[in-house]
Design an enzyme around this catalytic site. Structure first.
Site, short mmCIF file in Angstrom:
data_model
loop_
_atom_site.label_atom_id
_atom_site.label_comp_id
_atom_site.label_asym_id
_atom_site.label_seq_id
_atom_site.Cartn_x
_atom_site.Cartn_y
_atom_site.Cartn_z
N GLU A 153 -8.06 6.00 -0.70
CA GLU A 153 -9.24 5.55 0.05
C GLU A 153 -10.53 6.12 -0.52
O GLU A 153 -11.53 5.41 -0.64
CB GLU A 153 -9.08 5.91 1.53
CG GLU A 153 -8.00 5.11 2.24
CD GLU A 153 -7.82 5.52 3.69
OE1 GLU A 153 -8.62 6.37 4.16
OE2 GLU A 153 -6.91 5.00 4.35
N HIS A 186 -10.91 -0.06 8.70
CA HIS A 186 -9.94 0.46 9.67
C HIS A 186 -9.76 -0.47 10.87
O HIS A 186 -8.92 -0.19 11.73
CB HIS A 186 -10.39 1.85 10.16
CG HIS A 186 -10.22 2.93 9.13
ND1 HIS A 186 -11.08 3.11 8.09
CD2 HIS A 186 -9.26 3.89 9.01
CE1 HIS A 186 -10.68 4.13 7.35
NE2 HIS A 186 -9.59 4.62 7.89
#
Length: 304
Positions: free
Chosen positions: A144, A177
C-alpha cells in the site's frame, strides 16, 4: 493566456486521473479472484498476496510511463528506493509515530501485558506463519505504501506543490478502503452500519495517508511510511473508551499522556521532517525544477 490556463487545468486533471486509475487498478486486483470466502480466509489472503505482488511490479512501471521527465531524476529516487538515509528515515518515522501513540502504548502496559511475551522468539515465529499477521504487518504496509505513496506522489508532484500533494494523495488511499463496505455487508453487517464504519475508516485512513505522505516527501524514502504503517496497524485506532474504564489516577494519567503525546508530535514533526536529516539531497527541488520545465513545455508544446 486562456490557452495557457487551459493547459494548466488539463495537466491537473490528467494528473488526478492517472492517480485515480492506479488506485482503481490496485483495488480491482484484489477482486479478480472468484472467491466466496471472507477477506480473512486463508485462500483469499493467498490470492490477494499474488495480486499485490503483481502491483509491486506494475505500479512503478505505471509511474515511470506517466512521468514526463525520465532523464533528470532516476526513477528509483522518485519512488524513494535508495540507501542514503534509510536507517534514519525508518528510526525517525517510528520514533515520531510512537510519540503520537504514547497514550495507547502506556495503556498496553496498564493492561499488564508482558513485553517479554510480545517480543519472545516463540511469539515471533508463530506470527511469521500466520497469514492474517503477515497481511496486516508485512504485505499490506509494503504494497500500500509503495503504490499509494511511492508511485502516486511522484505523479502528483508533477503538477502540484508538495504541501498540496500531501493533502490530495491520502484521498486516493482513504477511498481505496471503501471496498470493505461491501465486504462488511457480505459478512452480515447491516448496510447503514457498514457504511458508517466505512466512512469512519475513510476518515482516519485519509488522516494517516496525509501523515505518511509527509514522511515520504520529507525523507525521500519509502521505508519511513512503511514503518509508520506497520506500527499504526499494530496499535489500531486509539480506544479512548478503554482508558475511561480505568480507575483514578490511571485514567487521568492515560488521558494526559495522550494529550502530551499529541502536543509533542506537533512540536517534533517540524524538526523531524527536515529533508537534510535523511540525506535527502533531492528535497524535491529536482521535482520542482521538472515542474518548471514541464510547465514551459506545456506552453510551448501543449503537452504534459
Amino acid at each position: 493566456m486562456n490557452i495557457d490556463k487551459l493547459n494548466y487545468q488539463c495537466s491537473y486533471i490528467k494528473c488526478i486521473l492517472e492517480c485515480l486509475l492506479l488506485s482503481v487498478i490496485y483495488v480491482s486486483s484484489l477482486y479478480v479472484w472468484n472467491s466466496q470466502h471472507s477477506r480473512d480466509h486463508p485462500s483469499t489472503i493467498k490470492k490477494r498476496f499474488l495480486s499485490v505482488s503483481f502491483m509491486l511490479i506494475f505500479s512503478p512501471l505505471y509511474t515511470w510511463y506517466f512521468i514526463s521527465d525520465k532523464t533528470k531524476v532516476p526513477i528509483r529516487y522518485w519512488l524513494g528506493l535508495k540507501w542514503d538515509g534509510i536507517f534514519m528515515s525508518a528510526a525517525s518515522s517510528l520514533f515520531l509515530t510512537c510519540i503520537l501513540f504514547v497514550g495507547p502504548i502506556c495503556l498496553i502496559f496498564c493492561k499488564n501485558i508482558q513485553l517479554k511475551n510480545i517480543i519472545s522468539i516463540e511469539n515471533i515465529k508463530s506470527k511469521l506463519t500466520e497469514l492474517i499477521w503477515l497481511r496486516n504487518y508485512v504485505v499490506a504496509p509494503i504494497s500500500e505504501e509503495f503504490t499509494f505513496r511511492a508511485c502516486i506522489i511522484p505523479l502528483l508532484l508533477q503538477s502540484f506543490q508538495p504541501m498540496t500533494t500531501i493533502f490530495i494523495c491520502p484521498i486516493f488511499f482513504g477511498a481505496a478502503h471503501f471496498n470493505q463496505w461491501i465486504e462488511r455487508m457480505r459478512a452480515g453487517v447491516p448496510c447503514l452500519d457498514a457504511f458508517i464504519m466505512s466512512v469512519f475508516q475513510f476518515m482516519y485512513t485519509t488522516i494517516f495517508g496525509a501523515y505518511s505522505a509527509l514522511l515520504f516527501i520529507s525523507t525521500g524514502n519509502v521505508i519511513g511510511p512503511i514503518m509508520a504503517h506497520k506500527f499504526c496497524n499494530h496499535m489500531g485506532f486509539p480506544d479512548f473508551r478503554e482508558m475511561f474504564q480505568f480507575q483514578e489516577p490511571k485514567r487521568s494519567c492515560l488521558l494526559v499522556l495522550s494529550l502530551v503525546g499529541l502536543i509533542l508530535w506537533c512540536i517534533l514533526v517540524k524538526y523531524t521532517t527536515d529533508p537534510h536529516i535523511y540525506s535527502n539531497q533531492m528535497d524535491w527541488t529536482e521535482m520542482n525544477q521538472c515542474n518548471t520545465i514541464n510547465s514551459s513545455n506545456n506552453f510551448e508544446k501543449n503537452i504534459l
